[in-house]
Design a protein around this motif. Structure first.
Motif, PDB file in Angstrom:
ATOM      1  N   ILE A  50       0.110  -6.768  10.931  1.00 13.71           N
ATOM      2  CA  ILE A  50      -0.327  -6.409   9.581  1.00 13.71           C
ATOM      3  C   ILE A  50      -1.397  -5.329   9.633  1.00 13.71           C
ATOM      4  O   ILE A  50      -1.368  -4.357   8.865  1.00 13.71           O
ATOM      5  N   ARG A  51      -2.341  -5.477  10.543  1.00  9.92           N
ATOM      6  CA  ARG A  51      -3.406  -4.472  10.676  1.00  9.92           C
ATOM      7  C   ARG A  51      -2.834  -3.109  11.040  1.00  9.92           C
ATOM      8  O   ARG A  51      -3.332  -2.070  10.598  1.00  9.92           O
ATOM      9  N   TRP A  65      -2.838  -1.275   3.193  1.00  8.96           N
ATOM     10  CA  TRP A  65      -4.075  -1.845   2.643  1.00  8.96           C
ATOM     11  C   TRP A  65      -4.905  -2.489   3.740  1.00  8.96           C
ATOM     12  O   TRP A  65      -6.101  -2.224   3.872  1.00  8.96           O
ATOM     13  N   SER A  66      -4.287  -3.334   4.540  1.00  7.71           N
ATOM     14  CA  SER A  66      -5.029  -4.068   5.572  1.00  7.71           C
ATOM     15  C   SER A  66      -5.581  -3.150   6.648  1.00  7.71           C
ATOM     16  O   SER A  66      -6.640  -3.413   7.220  1.00  7.71           O
ATOM     17  N   CYS A 111       0.339  -2.426   7.664  1.00 10.73           N
ATOM     18  CA  CYS A 111       0.088  -2.553   6.230  1.00 10.73           C
ATOM     19  C   CYS A 111      -0.970  -1.528   5.794  1.00 10.73           C
ATOM     20  O   CYS A 111      -2.106  -1.568   6.293  1.00 10.73           O
ATOM     21  N   LEU A 134     -14.426  -7.008   3.078  1.00 15.61           N
ATOM     22  CA  LEU A 134     -13.804  -8.336   3.098  1.00 15.61           C
ATOM     23  C   LEU A 134     -14.814  -9.469   2.914  1.00 15.61           C
ATOM     24  O   LEU A 134     -14.407 -10.626   2.739  1.00 15.61           O
ATOM     25  N   ARG A 136      -9.222  -1.830   5.841  1.00 18.30           N
ATOM     26  CA  ARG A 136     -10.305  -2.712   5.405  1.00 18.30           C
ATOM     27  C   ARG A 136     -11.429  -2.795   6.443  1.00 18.30           C
ATOM     28  O   ARG A 136     -11.200  -2.662   7.640  1.00 18.30           O
ATOM     29  N   MET A 154      -1.334 -11.041  12.504  1.00 20.37           N
ATOM     30  CA  MET A 154      -2.468 -10.238  12.045  1.00 20.37           C
ATOM     31  C   MET A 154      -2.501  -8.882  12.730  1.00 20.37           C
ATOM     32  O   MET A 154      -2.821  -7.860  12.111  1.00 20.37           O
ATOM     33  N   PHE A 157      -8.900 -12.085  10.641  1.00 19.45           N
ATOM     34  CA  PHE A 157      -8.916 -10.716  10.116  1.00 19.45           C
ATOM     35  C   PHE A 157     -10.178  -9.986  10.579  1.00 19.45           C
ATOM     36  O   PHE A 157     -10.127  -8.853  11.080  1.00 19.45           O
TER      37      PHE A 157
END
Length: 344
Positions: free
Chosen positions: A134-135, A140-141, A138, A149, A144, A131, A185
């Motif tokens: 990805i944060r 998109w992530s 990415c 969410l 957020r 995670m 997340f």
């Protein structure tokens, strides 16, 4: 005159979980490392190396082939420990297996020695690390927010309920993972708050503290022998903890209406508060009365209505294909949910 067979040595493949802090190896692992003639590691950045060197164990940076390793052990009769990388060394292990299985080789003893095992729950560390990446990487992530969410948390919770009702074990495992992802997340996003940041460790610490405090019959001096006694103790502890003034405090009004009605009725009944139900005769009053009755009988009205609706849906589909043969069979109503101890 009897001639002894020369010692053929020993090859030890030492593995250690990357989810356990480096240096925390088992006693057999440390003992083998200290007694070994050579200790080899192909990865110069292996996390165990600083701790081995601190303990006075010399480690050679080397990646011998299976052939070279076998020949070295057979020639010297020594014990050679190979410290495996995080993903292992498939080429080495496959090569050793081929040589041993040929039946034509003079082989040293082969041993796989786990130096550290994963603890229960250790794969959660992998989820946190994934995670984090990805944060960070990415597009998109990375952008957020909690607000964006929020809807996914609700959707995943409903999909989890559906998997439970379907009795699909594979689906249940997957949906539990999806719900867990929402927690991780949100916790990762919370780390970036400039004023009141917190991490997934803070989230875990909070719920651990809450569970211990609300289970004094497990972790303290209280006694509760039956589910009813546990529930009464739970409600009393929770009320003292929250400083609530009303039995309705803490009942989220945004939950599904049937669940809300059942929860309010259960709270009033448990507190011994006699409040007559509305008698206006409208549909809402009728549903409220049914929800209160369900709660009194230990039935979750949401689950019961969903079960009936699912059976009704199946009957509609059967009728569409000409296979309908009467009223749908309704599964037995589930016991009440949301009226016992929970993390809320």
């Amino acid at each position: 005159m009897t001639t002894s067979t020369p010692a053929t040595g020993r090859i030890v493949l030492l593995t250690a979980s990357h989810r356990v802090a480096p240096g925390l190896l088992s006693w057999p692992a440390w003992q083998t490392l200290r007694e070994a003639g050579r200790v080899l590691c192909a990865d110069p950045d292996h996390p165990q190396l600083p701790y081995l060197r601190e303990a006075g164990i010399a480690v050679e940076t080397a990646a011998p082939t299976a052939r070279e390793l076998v020949d070295a052990c057979v020639t010297t009769g020594a014990t050679v420990v190979v410290l495996a990388a995080g993903e292992g060394d498939r080429a080495l292990t496959d090569g050793l297996a081929r040589l041993a299985g040929s039946g034509r080789e003079r082989m040293p003893d082969l041993e796989l020695l786990p130096g550290a095992y994963d603890l229960p729950g250790s794969r959660l560390l992998d989820l946190v690390q994934v995670m984090d990446r990805i944060r960070a990487e990415c597009p998109w992530s990375a952008g957020r927010t909690h607000e964006e969410l929020a809807k996914y948390a609700i959707e995943e919770a409903y999909e989890l309920v559906e998997a439970i009702e379907d009795g699909d074990r594979d689906e249940l495992r997957e949906e539990l993972g999806d719900v867990l992802l929402q927690v991780v997340f949100h916790a990762r996003i919370a780390e970036e708050d400039p004023e009141t940041p917190f991490s997934v460790d803070d989230v875990a610490a909070t719920i651990v503290e809450k569970l211990i405090h609300r289970h004094p019959h497990v972790f303290g001096e209280e006694h509760a022998e039956t589910p009813e006694e546990v529930r009464a103790l739970w409600l009393r502890t929770k009320a003292e903890e929250k400083g609530r003034e009303s039995v309705t405090d803490g009942v989220p009004p945004g939950q599904p209406a049937l669940a809300l009605a059942a929860k309010l009725a259960a709270r009033a009944r448990t507190a011994g508060i006699a409040v007559p139900l509305p008698q206006g005769g409208g549909v809402g009053d009728t549903l409220l009365a049914l929800a209160a009755r369900a709660a009194e009988e230990g039935v979750d009205p949401e689950s019961a209505l969903r079960a009936s609706a699912r059976a009704y849906r199946a009957a509609i589909r059967a009728a569409e294909t000409g296979g309908g043969d009467g009223a749908p069979e309704v599964p037995e109503a589930a016991e009440a949910e949301g009226t016992g101890p929970s993390g809320g």
